[in-house]
Design an enzyme around this catalytic site. Structure first.
Site, PDB file in Angstrom:
ATOM      1  N   LYS A  30       0.847  -1.192   0.000  1.00 48.46           N
ATOM      2  CA  LYS A  30       0.000   0.000   0.000  1.00 48.46           C
ATOM      3  C   LYS A  30       0.882   1.240   0.000  1.00 48.46           C
ATOM      4  CE  LYS A  30      -3.892   2.075   2.548  1.00 48.46           C
ATOM      5  NZ  LYS A  30      -4.830   1.908   3.690  1.00 48.46           N
ATOM      6  N   SER A  60      -9.838   2.466   2.843  1.00 41.02           N
ATOM      7  CA  SER A  60      -8.920   3.113   1.928  1.00 41.02           C
ATOM      8  C   SER A  60      -8.015   2.141   1.169  1.00 41.02           C
ATOM      9  CB  SER A  60      -8.032   4.083   2.712  1.00 41.02           C
ATOM     10  OG  SER A  60      -7.216   3.381   3.655  1.00 41.02           O
ATOM     11  N   SER A  64     -10.402   0.237   7.240  1.00 44.54           N
ATOM     12  CA  SER A  64      -9.812   0.305   5.895  1.00 44.54           C
ATOM     13  C   SER A  64      -9.099  -0.959   5.432  1.00 44.54           C
ATOM     14  CB  SER A  64      -8.852   1.497   5.798  1.00 44.54           C
ATOM     15  OG  SER A  64      -9.583   2.701   5.761  1.00 44.54           O
TER      16      SER A  64
END
EC number: 6.3.5.7
Length: 494
Positions: A79, A160, A184
């Site tokens: 990420k 997210s 998330s």
């Protein structure tokens, strides 16, 4: 030969260790999938050479008879919130575009030491602020899933960590890192039919992770199944003296401790989570989950978490308040974007840089956070929210006197279409209604696929555990996984 990209973490690690295939072959196969999936927009930066380089090192260790790490030969997605030495790290924001760290986050460093390689940096909601991956400066991530029945509307992969969830679900990587501030990891995992766990706050170091809300942010793994999450979490976790909130505790052997026999365990069902407006398919999957855990030997008990209804408003005071403080460092002076209009002074440069660099959702949350921290409103909002947070944590403490883990839905709906909720921030925030309480209390929680809804989209069930009881969460997740028999994957259209 088996399609190597159909394999998960455990199968790749064990196959490399046994000599069934080489780590380089695995890296090459996943690199090809990444190149072929640009339509999903899951990656901001591809790093195929780094994946190959790490794989060659694993193959060399294997040839020399050296001990291989927990993630040896497994290429993963990172990420783009984790700082990676020499590779652009943006938090999906224009204000950090072009920022290349000269250091490595502790979590990514731990994974590289364990033998993992990096396929690239994954897209996300800007500064991890969002539930649909529509706030990224680098464009929306598109879920690999489609509704059945001919509706080809592009769907949200959750947020997210939407790049992570889309990449794992679409077989672009066997696993990926995520971060969870208010859901998330869990919400995108539920939306895309994969598994993700947020460990106890402090299990994984926050050092080198671009901060959103420091008292809530926690890294965790996203993978195809419970075992893969356990393996990856073991590699990620551990004490870090560079993080003041890091837990100075040994990392348990979660993989070795996996056991789906829940005899003697009690599973709590919180009555407050049966909320008006929850999708009927979600409630049906919850009932299925209760039956599955009973079948695994668990006793089902009703529990109450009375302050649940205050969790979301408290979260959307505390998280923006911490964000407004953390994001004050992006000023155009030292790194990242700098906007300097002709004749501008320091204040004008700050204003121009932040206006150009931050997206609308980030600006919204900074403004909310600054407001609730301002003189005259601090006690009315921020102090009250922190008191509510304490009450929510106490609710969980009382509940765990009567049960070992808690079962709840992960999300109130299945994945929605891109653009469906983007005009209504409150509708978007409600996506996190089941995930936020565990975050506020700092508890371990994971989402496991539980089946498909009437539109053929994945649904997730959430297991919440007591502090430091990741093993209990993983074991309950394994019991659900074995009984749900979830094998669905998106049909390739990209």
């Amino acid at each position: 030969m088996t399609d190597l990209t159909s394999l998960g973490v455990a199968a790749i690690r064990d196959g490399v260790a046994k000599g069934d295939f080489k780590a380089v072959e695995v890296a090459e196969a996943f690199n090809a999938n990444v190149v072929g999936a640009k339509a999903l927009n899951a990656f901001i930066v591809d790093t195929p050479d780094m994946a190959i380089e790490a794989a060659k090192a694993v193959d060399a260790d294997k040839a020399a008879g050296r001990t291989l790490g927990k993630m040896a030969g497994v290429p993963i997605g990172m990420k783009d919130l984790f700082c990676t030495n020499g590779v652009q790290t943006t938090a999906a924001s224009h204000i950090l575009e072009g920022f290349i760290p000269t250091y490595e986050s502790t979590v990514s460093s731990n994974l590289w030491k364990a033998g993992a390689g990096m396929l690239g940096k994954l897209n996300l909601d800007q500064f991890a602020m969002g539930s649909s991956n529509e706030t990224s400066y680098f464009g929306n991530v598109i879920s690999p899933w489609r509704r059945c029945g001919g509706d080809n509307a592009p769907l949200a992969p959750g947020g997210s960590s939407g790049g992570s969830s889309a990449a794992v679900s679409a077989r672009l990587c066997p696993a990926a890192t995520g971060t969870d501030t208010g859901g998330s990891i869990r919400q995108p995992a539920a939306f895309t039919g994969i598994t993700g766990i947020k460990p106890t706050y402090g299990r994984c170091s926050r050092w080198g992770i671009v901060a959103f809300a420091s008292s809530l942010d926690q890294a965790g793994p996203m993978a195809r199944d419970v075992r893969d999450c356990a393996i990856m979490l073991e590699a990620m976790a551990g004490f870090d003296p560079k993080d003041a909130t890091s837990l100075d505790l040994p990392v348990p052997e979660w993989e070795a401790g996996l056991n789906s026999d829940l005899r003697g365990k009690k599973v709590g069902i919180p009555k407050e989570y049966r909320m008006d407006g929850t999708d009927a398919d979600i409630l049906n999957s919850w009932d299925n989950g209760i039956a599955w855990l009973k079948d695994a030997g668990a006793e089902i008990v009703d529990i109450s978490l009375p302050h649940t209804k205050y969790a979301l408003p408290a979260y959307y005071i505390i998280a923006p308040a911490e964000a407004s403080s953390n994001l004050a460092r992006y000023d155009g002076v030292r790194y990242g974007l700098r906007e300097l209009p002709d004749g501008a002074g320091l204040q004008e440069m700050y204003a121009a840089t932040r206006a150009a660099g931050f997206g609308p959702e980030v600006r919204r949350r900074i403004m909310i956070g600054t407001y609730v921290l301002s003189a005259g409103f601090y006690d009315a909002y921020y102090t009250q929210a922190q008191k509510v947070r304490t009450l929510i944590a106490q609710d969980f403490e009382k509940a765990f006197e009567n049960c070992d883990v808690i079962l709840a839905p992960t999300t109130p709906t299945a994945a929605f279409a891109l653009g469906e909720n983007s005009e209504d921030p409150l509708a978007m925030y409600l996506n996190d209604v089941f995930a936020v309480p565990a975050s506020l209390a700092g508890l371990p929680a994971m989402s496991v696929p539980a089946g498909l809804n009437k539109d053929g989209l994945p649904l997730g069930l959430q297991i919440i555990g007591n502090a430091l009881d990741e093993q209990g969460v993983l074991n309950a997740g394994l019991a659900i996984e074995e009984r749900a028999g979830f094998v669905a994957k998106p049909e390739k259209w990209w």
